[in-house]
Design a protein around this motif. Structure first.
Motif, PDB file in Angstrom:
ATOM      1  N   GLU A 174       1.246  -1.072   0.164  1.00  0.00           N
ATOM      2  CA  GLU A 174       0.164   0.129  -0.131  1.00  0.00           C
ATOM      3  C   GLU A 174       0.578   1.349  -0.373  1.00  0.00           C
ATOM      4  O   GLU A 174       1.977   1.327   0.823  1.00  0.00           O
ATOM      5  CB  GLU A 174      -1.053   0.195   1.467  1.00  0.00           C
ATOM      6  N   ILE A 175       0.763   2.308  -1.007  1.00  0.00           N
ATOM      7  CA  ILE A 175       1.358   3.154  -0.479  1.00  0.00           C
ATOM      8  C   ILE A 175       0.442   4.906   0.248  1.00  0.00           C
ATOM      9  O   ILE A 175      -0.801   4.552   0.643  1.00  0.00           O
ATOM     10  CB  ILE A 175       0.468   4.412  -2.235  1.00  0.00           C
ATOM     11  N   SER A 176       1.687   4.610   0.834  1.00  0.00           N
ATOM     12  CA  SER A 176       1.167   6.102   2.775  1.00  0.00           C
ATOM     13  C   SER A 176       1.088   6.958   1.834  1.00  0.00           C
ATOM     14  O   SER A 176       0.186   7.527   2.772  1.00  0.00           O
ATOM     15  CB  SER A 176       2.285   5.470   3.620  1.00  0.00           C
ATOM     16  N   ASP A 177       2.134   7.785   1.297  1.00  0.00           N
ATOM     17  CA  ASP A 177       2.163   8.853   0.823  1.00  0.00           C
ATOM     18  C   ASP A 177       2.266   9.796  -0.670  1.00  0.00           C
ATOM     19  O   ASP A 177       3.048   8.968  -1.571  1.00  0.00           O
ATOM     20  CB  ASP A 177       2.857  10.046   1.614  1.00  0.00           C
ATOM     21  N   VAL A 178       2.017  10.653  -0.565  1.00  0.00           N
ATOM     22  CA  VAL A 178       2.313  11.467  -2.347  1.00  0.00           C
ATOM     23  C   VAL A 178       2.636  12.538  -2.310  1.00  0.00           C
ATOM     24  O   VAL A 178       2.062  12.763  -1.122  1.00  0.00           O
ATOM     25  CB  VAL A 178       1.136  10.651  -3.126  1.00  0.00           C
ATOM     26  N   THR A 179       3.512  13.672  -3.002  1.00  0.00           N
ATOM     27  CA  THR A 179       3.466  14.957  -3.163  1.00  0.00           C
ATOM     28  C   THR A 179       4.544  14.817  -4.368  1.00  0.00           C
ATOM     29  O   THR A 179       5.150  14.553  -4.811  1.00  0.00           O
ATOM     30  CB  THR A 179       4.330  15.170  -1.446  1.00  0.00           C
ATOM     31  N   PHE A 180       3.811  16.335  -4.529  1.00  0.00           N
ATOM     32  CA  PHE A 180       4.526  16.586  -5.968  1.00  0.00           C
ATOM     33  C   PHE A 180       6.374  17.437  -5.181  1.00  0.00           C
ATOM     34  O   PHE A 180       6.122  18.188  -4.413  1.00  0.00           O
ATOM     35  CB  PHE A 180       4.003  17.767  -6.338  1.00  0.00           C
TER      36      PHE A 180
END
Length: 96
Positions: free
Chosen positions: A64-70
């Motif tokens: 599972e992906i826990s975080d994302v940001t640009f």
């Protein structure tokens, strides 16, 4: 589904429906009109918020992906996962 709203009129601008209905997090990058959505299917989908079209689809994490940001310039997208990896995605080329 993902719903884009007009903040001032409080009306729906557009709706996007796709097979996976369990979205976990959404992050926007206003300067480039991008919206990144992570789902429990371990896929990051990036939409253009002015055309509402899918512009990038990133997959590769094993859990599972826990975080994302640009990044501040919007050229890269960073994802972290419960598989103990961090991936840096290049927005122009779509490569990890």
């Amino acid at each position: 589904q993902i719903i884009f709203w007009d903040f001032f009129s409080q009306s729906i601008l557009h709706q996007i429906r796709h097979d996976n209905n369990q979205h976990k997090k959404m992050v926007g990058f206003r300067d480039a009109n991008f919206v990144a959505v992570i789902s429990y299917d371990r896929i990051v989908r990036v939409y253009d918020s002015s055309t509402y079209k899918l512009v990038r689809r990133f997959g590769g994490h094993n859990r599972e992906i826990s975080d994302v940001t640009f990044t501040p310039d919007g050229r890269r997208l960073l994802t972290s996962s419960l598989d103990s990896t961090l991936r840096v995605w290049d927005m122009p080329t779509g490569r990890c």
